[in-house]
Motif scaffolding. Structure first.
Motif, PDB file in Angstrom:
ATOM      1  N   SER A 162       0.835  -1.205   0.000  1.00  0.00           N
ATOM      2  CA  SER A 162       0.000   0.000   0.000  1.00  0.00           C
ATOM      3  C   SER A 162       0.868   1.254   0.000  1.00  0.00           C
ATOM      4  O   SER A 162       2.035   1.227   0.413  1.00  0.00           O
ATOM      5  CB  SER A 162      -0.895   0.019   1.249  1.00  0.00           C
ATOM      6  OG  SER A 162      -0.083   0.221   2.404  1.00  0.00           O
ATOM      7  N   GLU A 183      -8.477   5.450  -1.779  1.00  0.00           N
ATOM      8  CA  GLU A 183      -8.325   4.007  -1.990  1.00  0.00           C
ATOM      9  C   GLU A 183      -9.663   3.391  -2.406  1.00  0.00           C
ATOM     10  O   GLU A 183     -10.718   3.746  -1.869  1.00  0.00           O
ATOM     11  CB  GLU A 183      -7.773   3.308  -0.739  1.00  0.00           C
ATOM     12  CG  GLU A 183      -7.605   1.809  -0.979  1.00  0.00           C
ATOM     13  CD  GLU A 183      -6.534   1.130  -0.129  1.00  0.00           C
ATOM     14  OE1 GLU A 183      -6.197  -0.019  -0.469  1.00  0.00           O
ATOM     15  OE2 GLU A 183      -6.062   1.720   0.849  1.00  0.00           O
ATOM     16  N   HIS A 237      -3.124  -2.992  -3.967  1.00  0.00           N
ATOM     17  CA  HIS A 237      -4.005  -1.876  -3.586  1.00  0.00           C
ATOM     18  C   HIS A 237      -4.310  -1.009  -4.805  1.00  0.00           C
ATOM     19  O   HIS A 237      -3.438  -0.782  -5.651  1.00  0.00           O
ATOM     20  CB  HIS A 237      -3.334  -1.016  -2.506  1.00  0.00           C
ATOM     21  CG  HIS A 237      -3.190  -1.754  -1.211  1.00  0.00           C
ATOM     22  ND1 HIS A 237      -4.079  -1.636  -0.159  1.00  0.00           N
ATOM     23  CD2 HIS A 237      -2.266  -2.662  -0.797  1.00  0.00           C
ATOM     24  CE1 HIS A 237      -3.705  -2.415   0.831  1.00  0.00           C
ATOM     25  NE2 HIS A 237      -2.604  -3.054   0.470  1.00  0.00           N
ATOM     26  N   TYR A 244      -5.936   2.721  -6.158  1.00  0.00           N
ATOM     27  CA  TYR A 244      -6.255   4.098  -5.757  1.00  0.00           C
ATOM     28  C   TYR A 244      -6.782   4.874  -6.966  1.00  0.00           C
ATOM     29  O   TYR A 244      -6.326   4.672  -8.091  1.00  0.00           O
ATOM     30  CB  TYR A 244      -5.003   4.820  -5.242  1.00  0.00           C
ATOM     31  CG  TYR A 244      -4.369   4.137  -4.050  1.00  0.00           C
ATOM     32  CD1 TYR A 244      -4.750   4.445  -2.743  1.00  0.00           C
ATOM     33  CD2 TYR A 244      -3.394   3.151  -4.254  1.00  0.00           C
ATOM     34  CE1 TYR A 244      -4.156   3.797  -1.664  1.00  0.00           C
ATOM     35  CE2 TYR A 244      -2.813   2.511  -3.174  1.00  0.00           C
ATOM     36  CZ  TYR A 244      -3.187   2.829  -1.876  1.00  0.00           C
ATOM     37  OH  TYR A 244      -2.619   2.192  -0.812  1.00  0.00           O
TER      38      TYR A 244
END
Length: 275
Positions: A228, A248, A270, A272
């Motif tokens: 992340s 996010e 992750h 975004y």
């Protein structure tokens, strides 16, 4: 064509793409030492050696778990190390990969990212080209750019692009990402897999992240990172205000229905959205 036939056809195309990626992995294995690192990667090799616990680089695109098991059986690789020479006390070796596995690549393009028709994808530190090749096969992205500062890896990627005729949509740029402002500014999707930690010192990492945050600014564009952003940026001081830059997007890690899914690896991915 009935719906069922279309589904069957789609399934056939997808599994055929899996075969192509596996063939590419095999070609790459034939051009690389088993640890899939070049001597030109001095800093990364040094960092792996300095790690407090023994660690080896096992490229997840080249070697899945079954492959690693067979290499261990042949004595070419080990999952453990001796804590006291000559004793039976052994501990598990930590494996690190600088590439996504086939499962992670399919998760990325089939579940994490939206339809990429007409979109530009940039992979920062494209290394073996796995993100680019999977993007060519599993998405409709119009252009896939890999930015890689190691000449040896650029050469390998070019070799595969030519052999598999990916030249119409994939371009590899041999450069430091901090020279590629205009490319980052036009990207619709930027992928960053474990990209700076092993290749730059802390000061250079901070500088690179600030450059990234200044240039990935297209509203609504997407950034995929492992690990992340919070984890990556916690290791040094920067002026990056995450809450003003990105939001996010929560991912559903249960959609990946393949057998032997490495849930832990998927949870490192992750997504975004740029604000």
């Amino acid at each position: 064509m009935e719906n069922r036939d279309i589904d069957d056809f789609d399934e056939l195309v997808v599994s055929n793409n899996d075969v192509v990626l596996k063939n590419i992995a095999e070609d790459l294995r034939n051009h690389l030492p088993i640890e899939a690192m070049f001597n030109s990667e001095h800093q990364a090799i040094q960092k792996i050696h300095q790690h407090p616990l023994p660690m080896i680089h096992v490229d997840a695109f080249l070697y899945d778990d079954d492959f690693v098991d067979s290499l261990c059986e042949e004595g070419k690789m080990s999952r453990s190390y001796c804590t006291e020479c000559g004793s039976y006390k052994t501990s598990s070796l930590e494996f690190i990969s600088h590439s996504f596995s086939l499962m992670e690549l399919k998760f990325l393009y089939q579940h994490v990212l939206p339809d990429l028709t007409g979109k530009v994808v940039v992979d920062v530190g494209s290394r073996l080209g796995a993100v680019l090749f999977a993007g060519y096969l599993y998405s409709s992205a119009s252009q896939l750019y890999g930015v890689e500062m190691n000449a040896d890896f650029c050469q390998l990627q070019e070799m595969m692009i030519t052999k598999y005729q990916f030249i119409d949509r994939i371009k590899v740029v041999h450069a430091d990402i901090c020279t590629q402002a205009s490319l980052l500014q036009k990207a619709d999707v930027v992928v960053m897999n474990n990209v700076f930690e092993y290749f730059l010192d802390r000061q250079e990492q901070a500088r690179a992240w600030e450059f990234i945050a200044c240039n990935i600014r297209k509203r609504g564009s997407l950034l995929v990172t492992v690990p992340s952003l919070k984890e990556s940026l916690s290791k040094f001081q920067t002026d990056i205000q995450l809450s003003q830059w990105v939001e996010e997007v929560q991912l559903n890690y249960d959609v990946c229905m393949e057998k032997d899914v490495d849930r832990e690896a998927l949870e490192q991915i992750h997504l975004y959205k740029i604000l």
